[in-house]
Scaffold this motif. Structure first.
Motif, mmCIF file in Angstrom:
data_model
loop_
_atom_site.group_PDB
_atom_site.id
_atom_site.type_symbol
_atom_site.label_atom_id
_atom_site.label_comp_id
_atom_site.label_asym_id
_atom_site.label_seq_id
_atom_site.Cartn_x
_atom_site.Cartn_y
_atom_site.Cartn_z
ATOM 1 N N TRP A 1 30.709 -35.636 -5.700
ATOM 2 C CA TRP A 1 30.727 -34.956 -4.403
ATOM 3 C C TRP A 1 30.001 -33.617 -4.445
ATOM 4 O O TRP A 1 29.457 -33.147 -3.454
ATOM 5 N N THR B 1 34.182 -30.949 13.055
ATOM 6 C CA THR B 1 35.384 -30.615 12.303
ATOM 7 C C THR B 1 35.820 -29.186 12.628
ATOM 8 O O THR B 1 36.858 -28.743 12.204
ATOM 9 N N SER C 1 31.656 -29.227 6.182
ATOM 10 C CA SER C 1 32.813 -28.473 6.632
ATOM 11 C C SER C 1 32.360 -27.033 6.806
ATOM 12 O O SER C 1 31.729 -26.464 5.932
ATOM 13 N N ASN D 1 42.349 -33.569 5.624
ATOM 14 C CA ASN D 1 42.338 -34.599 4.586
ATOM 15 C C ASN D 1 41.052 -34.566 3.779
ATOM 16 O O ASN D 1 41.061 -34.751 2.568
ATOM 17 N N ALA D 2 39.942 -34.317 4.464
ATOM 18 C CA ALA D 2 38.651 -34.241 3.783
ATOM 19 C C ALA D 2 38.664 -33.093 2.783
ATOM 20 O O ALA D 2 38.236 -33.236 1.645
ATOM 21 N N ARG D 3 39.205 -31.962 3.243
ATOM 22 C CA ARG D 3 39.260 -30.798 2.351
ATOM 23 C C ARG D 3 40.089 -31.110 1.111
ATOM 24 O O ARG D 3 39.732 -30.762 -0.001
ATOM 25 N N HIS E 1 38.147 -33.217 -1.289
ATOM 26 C CA HIS E 1 37.171 -32.420 -2.051
ATOM 27 C C HIS E 1 37.874 -31.693 -3.190
ATOM 28 O O HIS E 1 37.430 -31.697 -4.322
ATOM 29 N N LEU F 1 37.301 -39.633 -0.183
ATOM 30 C CA LEU F 1 36.003 -38.949 -0.183
ATOM 31 C C LEU F 1 35.021 -39.663 0.733
ATOM 32 O O LEU F 1 34.239 -39.025 1.442
ATOM 33 N N ALA G 1 35.831 -38.829 4.190
ATOM 34 C CA ALA G 1 35.306 -37.483 4.479
ATOM 35 C C ALA G 1 33.803 -37.555 4.728
ATOM 36 O O ALA G 1 33.275 -36.928 5.650
ATOM 37 N N HIS G 2 33.134 -38.347 3.907
ATOM 38 C CA HIS G 2 31.687 -38.498 4.056
ATOM 39 C C HIS G 2 31.361 -39.124 5.407
ATOM 40 O O HIS G 2 30.463 -38.673 6.119
ATOM 41 N N GLU H 1 31.707 -36.837 8.316
ATOM 42 C CA GLU H 1 30.597 -35.904 8.464
ATOM 43 C C GLU H 1 29.300 -36.605 8.819
ATOM 44 O O GLU H 1 28.385 -36.009 9.364
#
Lengths: 892, 90
Positions: A85, A542, A614, B12-14, B17, B73, B76-77, B80
């Motif tokens: 990532w 977001t 983000s 959740n994405a944070r 990461h 992840l 999250a991807h 975005e």
């Protein structure tokens, strides 16, 4: 023993299979994307090109010599993929956004599309790749010699190199994909990845359960020293190996090719993040057991680098040996093919083509020729790189330790790391910094590791290696500046990568990037922040409404921001609270912000909010605060500027007045001199006559003396008047004010001029103020002014029946005395200058006073808070008006 | 394919990461000196020498961690990059 014919037939069959797969997939992919080929599993398998024959054969050799140390080569890449990532994802995104075709392209593009950087990176890559390719040729030749009995090594290697060149040229340069993707090649190396994994697992399982009696038996009498090996396990060398392998998985041109360039979907990295480490785990699982079993059962002189092949042969498992040979063949060929494609792309794009285009650029239409030229240049480059590999193999005569060559290549490509990481995470990195770092790193790598690897037979002699150049001990390549007692690899990594990074950062901090570098730096470092196609959906934001509200408040004022957000909420039919973040809201916000900070800044800010990464709101609000401060500073500057402008204007006005006063002073002096000169001339003339002429009569003497006396009085009067006026104007004249009865002052003045009016036969009409009007004045001075005006009215009245009217008027807190005569008055032109010093009206004759009377009278009136001016009646006739402040409360 | 819709996608994405970073750092700490040297002890685990067993255990832990983190992840991807969402590999 396998017969050569069978081996050749199997090999040929396998190669035909690879060609067929590559051909079919290539052809099919031209009709549209192939679903299964674009799966993350195929992508992961193609990354396993990392496991070359160095892994397949060399890892066992390394385990036999250095115990567990071999694992570091696979743990470094494991960590990079587990943390995908943070680095790989960014590299892939940048490569996609900027259509990057190789690591040289990426570094060059980041630093302002610098051709010199691309050339340096390409040269390092070629230098590092050549021994690595030679290593594959060597292991292919050796394994063939082992399995087929002694064959001529060089002939075999030559045939292998030619075959690999043919395959690579056929499938690596079939077309010029804009993204440098090679679907046929990827399919073929995916198959090879499976073959090599299965072959190694098969040999491992055979070694553990076929030769030994299970894992416990394998490790039964293994000492700790065998695990530790001869090296210092988990020491500096282990750390250096982890670092180098982690670097190599990104910086090796072939790894960059399969991981970054051939990536079709960013999300495939997610699957590769666990599947590739799992693949490496599978490849490493039986390395130690094979090494231990091989050391136990094979003759003591056997080469550990070939245990994978010699163990099945020893046990007369010909089919397994053949499979193992195919596994080794797959490892080597896949590496050579991908490395040749990757390096030839760099050589062709950054060295050959620029040269060719420069040579052919004279008046020839290049457009149609470029594709053909590019293909030829690629094919020649591939052949040249494989030729170089073969040449290296031929000249070096084959090194016994495979691992050493691989690590030299790893350290070579590790020189790209500072420029690469700095380029994508640090905006301050500059082209000169990257160039300096790369050159210093590459030179130190060559001096401390690459050249010494020839053992004193190439450029650096054995003497130089042992004693340093010209006997200077501190310059010994493997103990540079006295850094002795270190593992040569660790020594080389510390010096080359360490100095590279240091020089890169130092030079970057001392130099300034040009405009294109700045732009590229921003695009690379902030690659997640760009909105590519405006197709963002509502759900993609977001960022919270509260956050953009805070931002809006920083730039717009509070009320404006509140009103704006209320309106936007209302537009979304939200009865209360904040609006949802939608495209419309963002667009509206951008427009509003543009009004305050300009369209470009507003767009930049809003793009950062809507960017798919983000959002760093703190950072964003920092920017907004800075903007706000700038606006405030700008506003203050504008105010200061306006104030300065006003002050300058006042200064200009004062200057104008000073100039005017200066001119007046000059005129005054000139007039005073003139006024004094006239009586003085006559006084002097008559005095001279009286002195010189003794014959004058007594009558004449009296007459002359009288003239002298008169002129002297006139002079004295003139000087008195000048003095008087000067005092009045400077405010030093002492004029005490007291209530003065206006009518009494008028009567007093009239009495004073009675003699004159009678002599001139002038009728005087007086209209007194009603009642006892008192004014704020000095009785004597008021009379003086009145007498002066009345005397003028008498002196200059040339009417047949002269008449003077004196009229007192009272209105509110003001009182006036108007002096009107029928002598012709003052014209409008004269009215503006008549109160100037030495000004005489049109009616005055040369000897009628010096022209100071009116100036003195007005000065007196002004000193008593009143005024004296010329007024014009409705019929155009003029009169003098003396204005005074009336004392209220007095009876009317 | 059913995708669990998280209550707060950004949060959740944070978290995903952060966990990815923690996993990578754990790998670095346990596999690099000086901490890795603690595995250098005599003894065996299921017949396998301890240093070998420990290194492979950390390796398996990293693979498992990456496998477990992948869905979060990738969510999250996808959050975005909505246009790159592909249903074929979930």
């Amino acid at each position: 023993m396998l017969s050569v014919d069978v081996i050749l037939a199997v090999c040929l069959g396998y190669v035909v299979l690879l060609f067929a797969i590559a051909f079919v997939v290539d052809r099919r992919s031209r009709q549209g994307p192939i679903q299964w080929l674009q799966s993350p599993v195929i992508y992961t398998l193609s990354i396993s090109v990392y496991c070359t024959s160095w892994t397949f054969y060399g890892a066992v050799g390394s385990a036999a010599r250095n115990g567990l140390e071999f694992a570091a080569i696979y743990l470094g890449p494991t960590l990079v993929f587990v943390g995908w990532w943070w680095l790989l994802r960014k590299l892939v995104r940048i490569a996609k956004e900027h259509r990057v075709t190789s690591i040289a392209d990426l570094i060059s593009s980041r630093y302002g599309k610098s051709p010199s950087l691309a050339v340096i990176v390409t040269l390092i890559a070629v230098t590092a790749a050549t021994p690595y390719i030679a290593l594959q040729l060597q292991s292919l030749t050796r394994s063939y010699q082992v399995i087929a009995g002694d064959a001529d090594g060089y002939t075999t290697a030559l045939w292998i190199a030619a075959g690999l060149a043919l395959f690579t040229i056929l499938f690596g340069t079939r077309n010029l994909d804009a993204n440098e993707r090679h679907h046929g090649v990827v399919a073929a190396i995916a198959l090879e990845a499976i073959v090599k994994l299965l072959a190694l697992l098969a040999v491992g399982i055979f070694a553990v359960w076929g030769v030994a009696g299970g894992l416990a038996d394998v490790f039964a009498d293994v000492s700790m020293d065998a695990i530790r090996g001869s090296g210092d396990l988990f020491g500096p060398r282990w750390a250096a190996l982890m670092f180098l392998s982690a670097t190599a998985i990104i910086c090796l041109p072939r790894q960059f090719q399969v991981t970054v360039v051939e990536n079709t979907e960013e999300r495939h990295l997610g699957t590769a993040s666990w599947l590739f480490p799992l693949y490496l785990l599978g490849m490493s699982l039986f390395i130690m057991p094979i090494a231990i079993v091989g050391l136990k059962v094979l003759p003591s002189g056997a080469n550990p680098d070939l245990f994978v092949l010699t163990l099945p042969l020893w046990a007369e498992q010909d089919e397994l040996a053949m499979f193992a040979f195919l596994g080794g063949f797959s490892s080597a060929t896949s590496m050579v093919i991908v490395a040749a494609i990757a390096v030839s792309t760099m050589v062709s794009n950054h060295i050959v083509m620029p040269l060719v285009l420069r040579v052919l650029s004279f008046g020839k239409s290049m457009r149609g020729d470029v594709r053909g030229l590019l293909l030829i240049s690629r094919r020649v480059s591939i052949a040249a790189i494989l030729g170089l590999g073969f040449l290296y193999f031929r000249l070096s005569g084959g090194s016994d330790a495979l691992a050493a060559i691989g690590l030299i290549a790893f350290t070579g490509v590790a020189q790209f790391l500072p420029s690469l990481l700095g380029g994508i995470f640090w905006r301050g990195a500059t082209r000169l910094g990257a160039l300096a770092g790369l050159i210093v790193g590459a030179l130190l790598w060559a001096y401390t590791l690459f050249l010494p690897s020839f053992g004193g037979e190439f450029i650096l002699s054995a003497t130089v290696l042992a004693e340093g150049p010209w006997g200077i001990a501190v310059l010994r390549p493997q103990a540079l500046f006295g850094l002795a007692g270190m593992d040569p690899l660790v020594h080389a990594v510390v010096w080359s990568v360490g100095m590279n990074a240091l020089v890169f950062v130092t030079v970057s901090s001392l130099t300034n990037p040009d405009a294109l570098e700045r732009l590229q730096a921003s695009l690379f470092v902030n690659v997640y922040r760009t909105v590519d196609d405006g197709a963002s959906l509502e759900a993609t934001y977001t960022v919270e409404t509260e956050d953009i509200y805070v931002l809006a408040q920083q730039i717009l004022d509070r009320d404006h921001a509140a009103r704006l957000f209320e309106e936007m909420a209302a537009a979304q039919n939200a009865l209360h609270g904040m609006p949802r973040v939608t495209d419309a809201v963002i667009a509206r916000l951008e427009r509003e912000l543009a009004g305050s900070i300009g369209a470009a800044s507003a767009h930049a800010l809003v793009t950062r909010i809507t960017g798919t990464q983000s959002v760093g709101m703190t950072e964003l609000i920092d920017i907004a605060s800075e903007t706000q401060q700038l606006i405030e500073t700008s506003r203050q500057l504008t105010e200061k500027s306006a104030e300065l402008e006003r002050t300058a204007q006042q200064l200009r006005e004062v200057n104008e007045r000073l100039r005017a006063l200066d001119t007046q002073k000059d005129e005054f002096l000139s007039q005073v001199s003139h006024e004094l000169r006239t009586p003085m001339t006559s006084i002097r003339s008559f005095s001279e006559i009286l002195i010189d002429d003794e014959n004058i009569t007594a009558d004449e003497r009296i007459q002359f003396t009288t003239i002298i006396h008169e002129e002297s009085r006139r002079l004295t009067r003139l000087l008195d008047e000048i003095l008087n006026l000067s005092r009045l104007e400077s405010g030093t004249a002492d004029i005490p004010l007291a209530p003065v009865a206006l009518n009494e002052a008028i009567d007093g003045a009239l009495d004073s001029v009675t003699g004159m009016t009678r002599a001139g036969n002038i009728t005087v009409n007086v209209s007194r103020a009603p009642g006892d009007v008192r004014v704020h004045a000095n009785d004597d001075r008021l009379r003086q002014a009145l007498i002066n005006i009345l005397a003028n009215a008498v002196k200059y009245n040339t009417a047949p029946s002269p008449m003077i009217e004196l009229r007192a008027v009272v209105e509110g807190d003001r009182a006036w005395v108007d002096v009107i005569d029928n002598g012709g008055g003052v014209s409008r032109e004269e009215a503006s200058t008549i109160f100037d010093k030495f000004a005489r009206g049109a009616r005055a004759t040369a000897d009628q006073g010096a022209g100071l009377g009116l100036a003195i009278s007005r000065a007196i009136m002004q000193a008593m808070n009143g005024d004296l001016r010329v007024e014009f009646a409705g019929d155009g006739t003029s009169f003098f008006r003396l204005e005074l402040t009336r004392i209220p409360g007095a009876a009317e | 394919m059913t995708r669990r819709t998280p209550s707060a996608p950004g949060e959740n994405a944070r978290k995903a990461h952060d966990r990815s970073l923690a996993l990578t750092l754990a790998g670095i700490v346990f596999l690099m000196p000086p901490v890795a040297a603690v595995f250098l002890v005599e003894g065996t685990l299921a017949g396998i020498p301890l240093p070998l067993a420990a290194v492979f255990a950390v390796w398996i832990f990293l693979v498992a961690g990456a496998y477990l983190l992948r869905p979060a992840l990738q969510a999250a991807h996808d959050l975005e990059n909505p246009t790159s969402r592909a249903p074929d590999d979930d």
